[in-house]
Design an enzyme around this catalytic site. Structure first.
Site, PDB file in Angstrom:
ATOM      1  N   SER A 258       0.818  -1.208   0.000  1.00  0.00           N
ATOM      2  CA  SER A 258       0.000   0.000   0.000  1.00  0.00           C
ATOM      3  C   SER A 258       0.860   1.269   0.000  1.00  0.00           C
ATOM      4  CB  SER A 258      -0.965  -0.058   1.187  1.00  0.00           C
ATOM      5  OG  SER A 258      -2.063   0.747   0.943  1.00  0.00           O
ATOM      6  N   LYS A 262       4.227   2.077  -2.381  1.00  0.00           N
ATOM      7  CA  LYS A 262       4.750   3.288  -3.051  1.00  0.00           C
ATOM      8  C   LYS A 262       6.188   3.528  -2.556  1.00  0.00           C
ATOM      9  CE  LYS A 262       0.208   5.466  -2.102  1.00  0.00           C
ATOM     10  NZ  LYS A 262      -0.752   4.798  -2.916  1.00  0.00           N
ATOM     11  N   TRP A 349      -9.816   0.956  -5.662  1.00  0.00           N
ATOM     12  CA  TRP A 349      -9.199   2.249  -5.302  1.00  0.00           C
ATOM     13  C   TRP A 349      -7.745   2.292  -5.813  1.00  0.00           C
ATOM     14  CZ3 TRP A 349     -10.500   6.922  -3.899  1.00  0.00           C
ATOM     15  CH2 TRP A 349      -9.708   7.714  -3.063  1.00  0.00           C
ATOM     16  N   HIS A 399      -7.525  -5.340  -0.864  1.00  0.00           N
ATOM     17  CA  HIS A 399      -6.286  -4.584  -0.660  1.00  0.00           C
ATOM     18  C   HIS A 399      -5.571  -5.191   0.546  1.00  0.00           C
ATOM     19  CE1 HIS A 399      -4.021  -0.775  -0.797  1.00  0.00           C
ATOM     20  NE2 HIS A 399      -4.095  -0.748   0.517  1.00  0.00           N
TER      21      HIS A 399
HETATM   22  C1  GCU Z   1      -5.223   5.166   1.443  1.00  0.00           C
HETATM   23  C2  GCU Z   1      -4.547   5.904   0.322  1.00  0.00           C
HETATM   24  C3  GCU Z   1      -3.757   4.973  -0.577  1.00  0.00           C
HETATM   25  C4  GCU Z   1      -2.830   4.122   0.241  1.00  0.00           C
HETATM   26  C5  GCU Z   1      -3.601   3.424   1.330  1.00  0.00           C
HETATM   27  C6  GCU Z   1      -2.758   2.658   2.331  1.00  0.00           C
HETATM   28  O1  GCU Z   1      -6.241   4.365   0.928  1.00  0.00           O
HETATM   29  O2  GCU Z   1      -5.534   6.596  -0.391  1.00  0.00           O
HETATM   30  O3  GCU Z   1      -3.016   5.713  -1.526  1.00  0.00           O
HETATM   31  O4  GCU Z   1      -2.156   3.222  -0.579  1.00  0.00           O
HETATM   32  O5  GCU Z   1      -4.277   4.380   2.113  1.00  0.00           O
HETATM   33  O6  GCU Z   1      -1.578   2.888   2.452  1.00  0.00           O
HETATM   34  O7  GCU Z   1      -3.336   1.850   3.033  1.00  0.00           O
END
Ligand code: GCU
Length: 421
Positions: A258, A262, A349, A399
């Site tokens: 998540s 990144k 998402w 996710h």
């Molecule tokens: C939020 C955010 C995402 C991220 C996620 C996470 O949903 O919008 O960009 O990847 O959190 O880190 O759980």
């Protein structure tokens, strides 16, 4: 900008309200992702083409890295020499003698002011040096496995913004996300670090006061945001791992999920000592294309998580086509090293299709090195991992990191590293 078309002027006002609240305008309709043209990673800033790996490495790659630093994640400081490591526990009899466990305190300033992070490392017994996974994770190390010897440290409370001992501790609470026994049995080491210890992920960027940023001047508009801070911390953890004789310094695989997906892409882009990267459900500003209007957008990240990014990133809210980069550029910065992108069918998402298309668009860069990217034209069947140098999978589910994902990660690591033992 979100693709919302309205016929009457009364509705234009309503459309502006919707755009102001981007959550309402999230598109999940493949037919409405809009048209976009991706920049070509193999065209230099001076418009000259890149036709070989040498030009990529000497000219184009540094250009793209600088575009990311200037506009997206910010410039990070040099590592310096302040960070110190204290290996305060070594047990050669962990997990019934099948592993060595080490607990290492990382002090990012080398002074009592810290900040401090804690690395937990298991390496398989009976091996001189093991390829090792370094896992960025969301909680204290005691949650990854039910091992009473793992120390419990204060954690950041996201509501109060203070550091306090956790009220409830469940050892191994998130063990289902990891396959530590299998990882060790297959000959790998595995290390964990809680990203909140590198810099607490507190809303509105309050964490900058407490994490690794606090030892440096406040960041300028092109200076490092929290994602860069976490990536910087991952590189310091790698500094330690490279000094540990039981870890194969040339084969450290960085994993994150998540926002940490990144982070590991950005860490891998900047630090070529990471031999391979696994980015799980990294989504927007990770591996999924920003120009595609599907799921989370640039606007959402700019609005909800501005402190993750460089200040300059705000310029691109509502102006995605002006981005000088897109996710395929970030992916291409990992080339020729192995990279595995894992996504989830219910993670709309995070836009799994956008990650697949980004990987395809980065494939010519892997091709410069004779490495296999994504040649498949169609999105693969669910749970069918494409185990290329640039690999891809979409699991059935949300996710998350699933146990079956770890099977793919271990196969991916085997394919690239284990045969060299
Ligand atoms: C939020 C955010 C995402 C991220 C996620 C996470 O949903 O919008 O960009 O990847 O959190 O880190 O759980």
């Amino acid at each position: 900008m979100k693709s919302i078309f309205f016929k009457s002027s009364g509705l234009v006002f309503f459309a502006m309200l919707l755009i102001g609240s981007s959550a309402l305008a999230t598109n999940y309709d493949e037919a409405k992702v809009g048209h976009y043209t991706l920049p070509d990673p193999l065209i230099c800033n001076d418009r000259s083409p890149v036709t070989n790996a040498e030009t990529w490495l000497a000219k184009r790659r540094p250009e793209i890295l600088e575009l990311y630093r200037e506009n997206i994640f910010g410039h990070s400081p040099d590592p310096g020499t302040n960070t110190t490591f204290n290996v305060w526990e070594i047990s050669t009899n962990a997990r019934g003698g099948s592993a060595t466990r080490k607990q290492i305190e990382i002090n990012f300033s080398g002074t009592p002011a810290g900040p401090f992070a804690h690395l937990l490392l298991y390496t398989p017994a009976g091996k001189n040096t093991a390829p090792t996974f370094l896992c960025l994770q969301f909680s204290g190390n005691y949650t990854v496995i039910d091992d009473p010897a793992i120390a419990i440290f204060p954690v950041w409370n996201s509501k109060s913004g203070a550091l306090a001992m956790p009220k409830k501790t469940v050892r191994g609470e998130f063990a289902r996300n990891w396959k530590i026994a299998e990882t060790l049995a297959r000959g790998y080491g595995i290390a964990f670090i809680d990203y909140n210890e590198i810099e607490p992920d507190l809303s509105h960027g309050a964490g900058l006061k407490f994490g690794v940023h606090k030892n440096f001047p406040p960041p300028a508009a092109d200076g490092w945001g929290a994602i860069s801070a976490w990536a910087w911390g991952a590189s310091r953890a790698l500094d330690y791992l490279q000094s540990d004789k039981e870890v194969d310094a040339q084969r450290v695989i960085l994993f994150g999920h998540s926002r940490l997906g990144k982070t590991v892409l950005w860490a891998g882009a900047q630090d070529p000592r990471f031999a391979a990267i696994i980015a799980n459900c990294s989504g927007e500003m990770g591996a999924s294309l920003s120009r595609r209007d599907y799921g989370e957008t640039v606007d959402d990240v700019a609005k909800h998580f501005p402190y993750w990014m460089a200040g300059n990133f705000q310029k691109f809210a509502g102006h995605w086509n002006d981005l000088p980069v897109d996710a395929h550029f970030l992916i291409s910065l990992i080339a020729p090293r192995p990279l595995f992108l894992n996504t989830g069918s219910e993670d709309r998402w995070g836009d799994p299709h956008g990650e697949f298309l980004a990987a395809r668009a980065a494939t010519p860069v892997y091709g410069l090195f004779g490495k296999a990217g994504i040649s498949e034209t169609n999105f693969p069947p669910l749970d069918h991992a494409l185990q290329h140098d640039l690999g891809f999978n979409c699991h059935t589910g949300k996710h998350d990191v699933l146990p079956t994902d770890w099977d793919n990660f271990l196969d991916f690591a085997d394919a690239h590293f284990q045969q060299k033992n």
